[in-house]
Design a protein around this motif. Sequence first.
Motif, short mmCIF file in Angstrom:
data_model
loop_
_atom_site.label_atom_id
_atom_site.label_comp_id
_atom_site.label_asym_id
_atom_site.label_seq_id
_atom_site.Cartn_x
_atom_site.Cartn_y
_atom_site.Cartn_z
N ILE A 45 0.87 -1.18 0.00
CA ILE A 45 0.00 0.00 0.00
C ILE A 45 0.90 1.22 0.00
O ILE A 45 1.77 1.37 0.86
CB ILE A 45 -0.92 0.01 1.23
CG1 ILE A 45 -1.81 -1.22 1.21
CG2 ILE A 45 -1.74 1.29 1.26
CD1 ILE A 45 -2.63 -1.39 2.46
N ILE A 46 0.70 2.09 -0.97
CA ILE A 46 1.50 3.30 -1.07
C ILE A 46 0.62 4.49 -0.72
O ILE A 46 -0.33 4.79 -1.43
CB ILE A 46 2.09 3.46 -2.49
CG1 ILE A 46 2.99 2.28 -2.81
CG2 ILE A 46 2.83 4.78 -2.61
CD1 ILE A 46 3.51 2.28 -4.23
N ASN A 47 0.93 5.10 0.39
CA ASN A 47 0.25 6.33 0.79
C ASN A 47 1.22 7.46 0.49
O ASN A 47 2.09 7.77 1.28
CB ASN A 47 -0.10 6.30 2.28
CG ASN A 47 -1.16 5.28 2.58
OD1 ASN A 47 -1.99 5.00 1.73
ND2 ASN A 47 -1.13 4.72 3.77
N ASN A 48 1.06 8.07 -0.64
CA ASN A 48 1.98 9.09 -1.08
C ASN A 48 1.26 10.43 -1.15
O ASN A 48 0.64 10.76 -2.14
CB ASN A 48 2.55 8.71 -2.46
CG ASN A 48 3.84 9.41 -2.74
OD1 ASN A 48 4.39 10.04 -1.86
ND2 ASN A 48 4.32 9.29 -3.96
#
Length: 126
Positions: A45-48
């Motif tokens: 999961i990429i929370n950018n």
Amino acid sequence: MEESEKTVFCKHCGAKIPADAVICTACGRQVEELKKEQAEQPQIIINNTNTNTNQNINANGFVGGKPKNKWVSFCLCLFLGWCGAHKFYEGKIGMGVLYLFTFGLFGIGWFVDLIRILLKPNPYFV
């Protein structure tokens, strides 16, 4: 019955095939889903979230430095150019001292600076 003797029917051609077969031995079509032999890959999961803001902070709010008046610099150069007064006005102390000891770079630097200052916009930035 042993594990190797168990049989099932192919769903495509109806032939008897071993129970653990993935591909039918008679028709060659796939009868079962391929099993994953490797461990499952972790879910990434990429929370950018970019919270950066560009802030250009320059001296006195001007791009390129402090503003200097062209005509003040020209008058200083015209009358006191031999001692580097226009260089001190621009904040170039080292060049001002050099002009002071060499009488405006023997007059050549003083003359070149007069022309350069006339070609600059008003105000110019140093």
